[in-house]
Design a protein around this motif. Structure first.
Motif, PDB file in Angstrom:
ATOM      1  N   ALA A   1     -10.813  54.644  61.249  1.00 39.12           N
ATOM      2  CA  ALA A   1     -11.102  53.970  62.364  1.00 39.12           C
ATOM      3  C   ALA A   1     -12.450  53.594  62.152  1.00 39.12           C
ATOM      4  CB  ALA A   1     -10.874  54.568  63.514  1.00 39.12           C
TER       5      ALA A   1
ATOM      6  N   SER B   1     -12.720  50.690  59.736  1.00 38.54           N
ATOM      7  CA  SER B   1     -12.073  49.544  59.866  1.00 38.54           C
ATOM      8  C   SER B   1     -13.080  48.755  60.694  1.00 38.54           C
ATOM      9  CB  SER B   1     -10.889  49.627  60.490  1.00 38.54           C
ATOM     10  OG  SER B   1     -11.047  50.176  61.849  1.00 38.54           O
ATOM     11  N   THR B   2     -14.030  49.086  61.421  1.00 40.09           N
ATOM     12  CA  THR B   2     -14.926  48.450  62.159  1.00 40.09           C
ATOM     13  C   THR B   2     -15.999  47.752  61.331  1.00 40.09           C
ATOM     14  OG1 THR B   2     -16.278  50.042  62.687  1.00 40.09           O
ATOM     15  CG2 THR B   2     -14.517  49.701  64.134  1.00 40.09           C
TER      16      THR B   2
ATOM     17  N   LYS C   1     -18.864  49.228  61.015  1.00 48.05           N
ATOM     18  CA  LYS C   1     -20.051  49.551  61.366  1.00 48.05           C
ATOM     19  C   LYS C   1     -19.902  51.045  61.785  1.00 48.05           C
ATOM     20  CE  LYS C   1     -21.293  45.123  63.375  1.00 48.05           C
ATOM     21  NZ  LYS C   1     -21.578  44.415  64.529  1.00 48.05           N
TER      22      LYS C   1
END
Length: 77
Positions: free
Chosen positions: A36, A39-40, A42
């Motif tokens: 997770a 996937s961002t 950042k």
């Protein structure tokens, strides 16, 4: 506790950028927390501290994990 120990290095100096302490979950099996986060895109980091290093020795990489499955079909004899 290990993140706090790592952050103590910066006590006597002003930070030039924010110090981010991040923890992920479910890293022993699905790695969903890290997935997770990745996937961002950042936050980007220069360094990371792994709380459970292999052999309890500081390392620069982590061994990771791989899962396999085997399906066996047969007939009773």
């Amino acid at each position: 506790p290990i993140a706090i120990e790592a952050a103590k290095t910066f006590l006597d100096q002003p930070l030039k950028q924010p110090l981010i302490i991040l923890a992920t979950a479910d890293e022993e099996s699905s790695m969903s927390g890290a997935r997770a986060l990745a996937s961002t895109g950042k936050p980007k980091a220069r360094y990371a501290v792994i709380g459970e290093p292999t052999g309890m020795k500081p390392i620069y990489m982590h061994k990771g994990m791989m899962m396999e499955s085997v399906k066996i079909e047969g007939k009773a004899g």
